[in-house]
Design a protein around this motif. Sequence first.
Motif, PDB file in Angstrom:
ATOM      1  N   MET A 197      10.593   5.792  37.114  1.00  0.00           N
ATOM      2  CA  MET A 197      10.834   7.234  36.982  1.00  0.00           C
ATOM      3  C   MET A 197      10.943   7.908  38.345  1.00  0.00           C
ATOM      4  O   MET A 197      10.047   7.791  39.183  1.00  0.00           O
ATOM      5  N   ALA A 247       7.890   3.883  34.722  1.00  0.00           N
ATOM      6  CA  ALA A 247       9.177   3.651  34.065  1.00  0.00           C
ATOM      7  C   ALA A 247      10.349   3.805  35.031  1.00  0.00           C
ATOM      8  O   ALA A 247      11.380   4.353  34.665  1.00  0.00           O
ATOM      9  N   THR A 258      18.104  10.517  35.586  1.00  0.00           N
ATOM     10  CA  THR A 258      18.573  11.348  36.686  1.00  0.00           C
ATOM     11  C   THR A 258      20.092  11.250  36.855  1.00  0.00           C
ATOM     12  O   THR A 258      20.724  12.194  37.329  1.00  0.00           O
TER      13      THR A 258
HETATM   14  N1  ARG Z   1      15.279   6.698  37.675  1.00  0.00           N
HETATM   15  C1  ARG Z   1      15.871   7.305  36.543  1.00  0.00           C
HETATM   16  C2  ARG Z   1      15.110   8.528  36.102  1.00  0.00           C
HETATM   17  O1  ARG Z   1      14.032   8.749  36.520  1.00  0.00           O
HETATM   18  C3  ARG Z   1      16.028   6.364  35.369  1.00  0.00           C
HETATM   19  C4  ARG Z   1      14.760   5.772  34.873  1.00  0.00           C
HETATM   20  C5  ARG Z   1      14.914   4.999  33.593  1.00  0.00           C
HETATM   21  N2  ARG Z   1      13.746   4.251  33.288  1.00  0.00           N
HETATM   22  C6  ARG Z   1      13.507   3.568  32.144  1.00  0.00           C
HETATM   23  N3  ARG Z   1      12.407   2.891  32.078  1.00  0.00           N
HETATM   24  N4  ARG Z   1      14.350   3.590  31.166  1.00  0.00           N
HETATM   25  O2  ARG Z   1      15.577   9.301  35.309  1.00  0.00           O
END
Ligand code: ARG
Length: 257
Positions: free
Chosen positions: A102, A100, A151
């Motif tokens: 992530m 995601a 983040t």
């Molecule tokens: N990179 C950021 C995090 O890890 C945002 C990720 C959002 N990803 C999503 N599929 N909505 O917090």
Amino acid sequence: MKKATKLLAMTLAMVMAACTLTACGGGSAKGDTLTFGTNPEFPPFEYVTSNGVIGEFDGIDMAIAKQIADENGMTVAMESMEFDSLLVALQNGQIDAVIAGMTATDERRETVDFSTPYYTATQVMIVKEDSDIATAADMADKKICVIQGYTGEVCVQDMGYSYEAFKKGTEAVMELANGKCDVVVIDSATAQKYVSDNEGLKIVEDPSAFESEEYAIAVQKGNTELLDKINKSIEKMLADGTINELAVKYTEEATAE
Ligand code: ARG
């Protein structure tokens, strides 16, 4: 060999043969389903479309997930949920892995294990074209929008600024476009997509305020069997240029729309 022992050995051999054929009790044998969780509100990594690479899901991450499953002879399944729920669902065993966009953070590492990183990103600020915000410090007296659990929210929190959190990037960007907030803090590639989709917005970077972040796939703590498979595939896709190509392809598509 005694008759009974011989019979037992034969039965055992047959059961074992049947197992390799049908993959019973394996947990990782061919034909298994690899279920990922994602939050498809994050172009170009994951978004919903009419004909995606995994059902209605498309994006860089979806192509990566599909290839990981393919290479391991597994069927890929994708479950869509809120970003906040992903790690809980992983710990509950509702999904096998999270892909995601992530960021692998130390805080998240306390509850899950992360794969080899596959993408480097950074937080940026989306502002109106005529905004006077030029650095992160300029946000001090502005109305800041973030996305809940991202983040970007943590960054703004750490800077000590107050903010409003939205469930989706598109909601925060609408708020900005409508003049109800001054700046949206979000990941770089996703910001690019929103700026190209909406008139009158621009991106402001401040590398001294926002550290670079690495995207990785999360698995349950200690699930080294799955993590090894995922890492092998990611390392291969990094080495042979697949991930680079996907990034270029989906970024172009995102800006071409
Ligand atoms: N990179 C950021 C995090 O890890 C945002 C990720 C959002 N990803 C999503 N599929 N909505 O917090």
